[in-house]
Write a protein that holds these residues in place. Structure first.
Motif, PDB file in Angstrom:
ATOM      1  N   TRP A 155       0.831  -1.188   0.000  1.00  0.00           N
ATOM      2  CA  TRP A 155       0.000   0.000   0.000  1.00  0.00           C
ATOM      3  C   TRP A 155       0.875   1.251   0.000  1.00  0.00           C
ATOM      4  O   TRP A 155       1.995   1.235   0.531  1.00  0.00           O
ATOM      5  CB  TRP A 155      -0.895   0.016   1.238  1.00  0.00           C
ATOM      6  N   VAL A 156       0.369   2.330  -0.570  1.00  0.00           N
ATOM      7  CA  VAL A 156       1.132   3.573  -0.592  1.00  0.00           C
ATOM      8  C   VAL A 156       0.210   4.747  -0.270  1.00  0.00           C
ATOM      9  O   VAL A 156      -0.953   4.777  -0.677  1.00  0.00           O
ATOM     10  CB  VAL A 156       1.817   3.783  -1.967  1.00  0.00           C
ATOM     11  N   THR A 157       0.749   5.709   0.466  1.00  0.00           N
ATOM     12  CA  THR A 157      -0.003   6.907   0.822  1.00  0.00           C
ATOM     13  C   THR A 157       0.958   8.046   1.128  1.00  0.00           C
ATOM     14  O   THR A 157       2.175   7.896   1.020  1.00  0.00           O
ATOM     15  CB  THR A 157      -0.926   6.638   2.025  1.00  0.00           C
ATOM     16  N   ARG A 158       0.386   9.172   1.495  1.00  0.00           N
ATOM     17  CA  ARG A 158       1.181  10.370   1.763  1.00  0.00           C
ATOM     18  C   ARG A 158       2.005  10.220   3.047  1.00  0.00           C
ATOM     19  O   ARG A 158       1.579   9.582   4.003  1.00  0.00           O
ATOM     20  CB  ARG A 158       0.264  11.588   1.901  1.00  0.00           C
ATOM     21  N   ALA A 159       3.162  10.838   3.041  1.00  0.00           N
ATOM     22  CA  ALA A 159       4.027  10.830   4.221  1.00  0.00           C
ATOM     23  C   ALA A 159       3.425  11.697   5.329  1.00  0.00           C
ATOM     24  O   ALA A 159       2.460  12.417   5.124  1.00  0.00           O
ATOM     25  CB  ALA A 159       5.421  11.334   3.841  1.00  0.00           C
ATOM     26  N   ARG A 160       4.020  11.608   6.509  1.00  0.00           N
ATOM     27  CA  ARG A 160       3.625  12.336   7.708  1.00  0.00           C
ATOM     28  C   ARG A 160       2.171  12.070   8.071  1.00  0.00           C
ATOM     29  O   ARG A 160       1.313  12.953   8.062  1.00  0.00           O
ATOM     30  CB  ARG A 160       3.867  13.844   7.573  1.00  0.00           C
ATOM     31  N   PRO A 189      -1.764  -9.499   7.797  1.00  0.00           N
ATOM     32  CA  PRO A 189      -0.755  -9.192   8.818  1.00  0.00           C
ATOM     33  C   PRO A 189       0.633  -8.920   8.238  1.00  0.00           C
ATOM     34  O   PRO A 189       1.492  -8.361   8.919  1.00  0.00           O
ATOM     35  CB  PRO A 189      -0.753 -10.441   9.699  1.00  0.00           C
ATOM     36  N   LEU A 190       0.848  -9.294   6.968  1.00  0.00           N
ATOM     37  CA  LEU A 190       2.153  -9.095   6.329  1.00  0.00           C
ATOM     38  C   LEU A 190       2.208  -7.803   5.511  1.00  0.00           C
ATOM     39  O   LEU A 190       3.225  -7.512   4.879  1.00  0.00           O
ATOM     40  CB  LEU A 190       2.468 -10.278   5.410  1.00  0.00           C
ATOM     41  N   ALA A 191       1.147  -7.021   5.493  1.00  0.00           N
ATOM     42  CA  ALA A 191       1.039  -5.853   4.625  1.00  0.00           C
ATOM     43  C   ALA A 191       2.207  -4.880   4.803  1.00  0.00           C
ATOM     44  O   ALA A 191       2.705  -4.664   5.909  1.00  0.00           O
ATOM     45  CB  ALA A 191      -0.275  -5.124   4.887  1.00  0.00           C
ATOM     46  N   VAL A 192       2.633  -4.314   3.678  1.00  0.00           N
ATOM     47  CA  VAL A 192       3.717  -3.324   3.650  1.00  0.00           C
ATOM     48  C   VAL A 192       3.107  -1.969   3.316  1.00  0.00           C
ATOM     49  O   VAL A 192       2.256  -1.851   2.435  1.00  0.00           O
ATOM     50  CB  VAL A 192       4.768  -3.705   2.590  1.00  0.00           C
ATOM     51  N   PHE A 193       3.588  -0.914   4.004  1.00  0.00           N
ATOM     52  CA  PHE A 193       3.077   0.430   3.778  1.00  0.00           C
ATOM     53  C   PHE A 193       4.212   1.367   3.384  1.00  0.00           C
ATOM     54  O   PHE A 193       5.252   1.424   4.056  1.00  0.00           O
ATOM     55  CB  PHE A 193       2.360   0.949   5.032  1.00  0.00           C
ATOM     56  N   LEU A 194       4.016   2.050   2.268  1.00  0.00           N
ATOM     57  CA  LEU A 194       5.003   2.990   1.747  1.00  0.00           C
ATOM     58  C   LEU A 194       4.470   4.402   1.951  1.00  0.00           C
ATOM     59  O   LEU A 194       3.395   4.752   1.466  1.00  0.00           O
ATOM     60  CB  LEU A 194       5.241   2.731   0.254  1.00  0.00           C
ATOM     61  N   TYR A 195       5.210   5.205   2.700  1.00  0.00           N
ATOM     62  CA  TYR A 195       4.852   6.606   2.909  1.00  0.00           C
ATOM     63  C   TYR A 195       5.768   7.460   2.036  1.00  0.00           C
ATOM     64  O   TYR A 195       7.001   7.422   2.205  1.00  0.00           O
ATOM     65  CB  TYR A 195       5.012   6.989   4.378  1.00  0.00           C
ATOM     66  N   VAL A 196       5.187   8.219   1.116  1.00  0.00           N
ATOM     67  CA  VAL A 196       5.994   8.990   0.167  1.00  0.00           C
ATOM     68  C   VAL A 196       5.437  10.411   0.059  1.00  0.00           C
ATOM     69  O   VAL A 196       4.358  10.719   0.569  1.00  0.00           O
ATOM     70  CB  VAL A 196       6.004   8.326  -1.235  1.00  0.00           C
ATOM     71  N   THR A 221      -1.065  -0.269  -3.798  1.00  0.00           N
ATOM     72  CA  THR A 221      -2.434   0.237  -3.778  1.00  0.00           C
ATOM     73  C   THR A 221      -2.483   1.560  -3.026  1.00  0.00           C
ATOM     74  O   THR A 221      -2.162   1.599  -1.830  1.00  0.00           O
ATOM     75  CB  THR A 221      -3.369  -0.774  -3.095  1.00  0.00           C
ATOM     76  N   PRO A 222      -2.877   2.649  -3.674  1.00  0.00           N
ATOM     77  CA  PRO A 222      -2.936   3.944  -2.985  1.00  0.00           C
ATOM     78  C   PRO A 222      -4.155   4.020  -2.068  1.00  0.00           C
ATOM     79  O   PRO A 222      -5.206   3.438  -2.340  1.00  0.00           O
ATOM     80  CB  PRO A 222      -3.043   4.938  -4.137  1.00  0.00           C
ATOM     81  N   PHE A 223      -3.998   4.759  -0.965  1.00  0.00           N
ATOM     82  CA  PHE A 223      -5.136   4.961  -0.065  1.00  0.00           C
ATOM     83  C   PHE A 223      -5.032   6.315   0.615  1.00  0.00           C
ATOM     84  O   PHE A 223      -3.966   6.900   0.727  1.00  0.00           O
ATOM     85  CB  PHE A 223      -5.237   3.836   0.979  1.00  0.00           C
ATOM     86  N   ASP A 224      -6.201   6.797   1.043  1.00  0.00           N
ATOM     87  CA  ASP A 224      -6.341   8.081   1.737  1.00  0.00           C
ATOM     88  C   ASP A 224      -5.713   9.225   0.950  1.00  0.00           C
ATOM     89  O   ASP A 224      -4.857   9.955   1.437  1.00  0.00           O
ATOM     90  CB  ASP A 224      -5.735   8.020   3.141  1.00  0.00           C
ATOM     91  N   MET A 225      -6.187   9.369  -0.283  1.00  0.00           N
ATOM     92  CA  MET A 225      -5.710  10.431  -1.164  1.00  0.00           C
ATOM     93  C   MET A 225      -6.877  11.320  -1.584  1.00  0.00           C
ATOM     94  O   MET A 225      -8.026  10.879  -1.645  1.00  0.00           O
ATOM     95  CB  MET A 225      -5.072   9.827  -2.421  1.00  0.00           C
ATOM     96  N   ASP A 226      -6.559  12.567  -1.883  1.00  0.00           N
ATOM     97  CA  ASP A 226      -7.560  13.491  -2.422  1.00  0.00           C
ATOM     98  C   ASP A 226      -7.654  13.251  -3.923  1.00  0.00           C
ATOM     99  O   ASP A 226      -7.231  14.068  -4.742  1.00  0.00           O
ATOM    100  CB  ASP A 226      -7.161  14.934  -2.120  1.00  0.00           C
TER     101      ASP A 226
END
Length: 273
Positions: free
Chosen positions: A122-127, A145-152, A167-172
């Protein structure tokens, strides 16, 4: 009554969503799974014929094996796992008993495709502040339980999602996993992952109140907002913040599930003599 090698659905339901949940392994054969393509929350599909290959990959020391009705496939895989030092039980009655008991199931169609290591990415905004910690907590505790999250950086989310099959999430943006109307991303995930159980719905209201500046939705929203903002200032590394946030949401979930009627006061009221 469960045997000493089985775990009853009601007992497993109390473990799911908590840090003490064992690894959940779904070993149903293709035709049984196609008949009902939903998973016990947090479980991962594995090929029972390759148990000797993937047994060493299990991160925990305990597991629950799930098949269609809790018979030979579950018992055989659990026996193999015990040979690798993993305390393995069988879900009593399998998926059939789980669904008949009215427990939640996650539709496989809602889970993104896994990478070569069997993880959703998964990928989403940093901070992150609230939704971008709450959603990873929900995914790791109830979906993967193995999910990886990328903050960029916000400007790079779309490109990173494309290049790294994340997979992107929590985006405008008009994506599946984001706010809809008055609902926040956490609300959407609870609904679409088939997790609309009372404790998570209660938690979703708290998250929505904290995330959308509607602190009137639940008294606890103010506390979640304060704790989330405090964590964001304690940790410069987003993944370290996520790990700290996991414990925060574990606590909120257990309150939502087990302690909403409990109060605390000091000094304790004196009893009449």
């Amino acid at each position: 009554m469960s045997s000493h090698l089985e775990i009853a659905p009601e007992k497993l339901a109390r473990l799911i969503g908590t840090p003490k949940c064992p690894a959940l392994i779904d070993v149903r054969v293709g035709e049984d799974f196609d008949e009902d393509p939903r998973l016990v929350p947090g479980s991962i599909r594995r090929d029972y014929r390759k148990v000797q290959e993937w047994a060493t990959e299990l991160g925990g020391t305990s597991a629950v094996v799930v098949c269609h009705r809790g018979k030979k496939l579950s018992y055989g895989v659990a026996a193999w796992l015990r040979n690798y030092g993993i305390a393995a039980d069988v879900l009593e009655g399998g998926v059939a008993a789980w669904t008949e008991g009215g427990y939640p199931t996650v539709p496989i169609s809602a889970i993104p495709e896994r990478d070569a290591s069997g993880r959703t990415v998964w990928v989403t905004r940093a901070r992150p502040k609230i939704d971008r910690i709450a959603c990873p907590w929900l995914i790791r505790r109830f979906v993967d339980p193995l999910a990886v999250f990328l903050y960029v950086a916000p400007s790079e989310v779309e490109a990173v999602a494309e290049r790294f099959a994340a997979t992107p999430f929590d985006m405008d943006a008009p994506i599946r996993w984001s706010h809809r109307g008055e609902l926040c991303t956490f609300d959407i995930m609870v609904e679409e992952f088939g997790l609309s159980i009372e404790p998570l719905l209660r938690l979703a209201t708290i998250v929505r109140g904290a995330d959308t500046s509607r602190l009137d939705l639940a008294p606890q929203a103010s506390g979640l907002l304060a704790a989330s903002l405090g964590l964001s200032r304690m940790y410069a590394d987003d993944l370290e913040q996520l790990e700290a946030g996991m414990a925060l949401y574990d606590a909120f979930y257990r309150w939502c599930r087990d302690a909403t009627d409990e109060t605390h006061n000091w000094p304790s009221p004196k009893k009449d003599s």
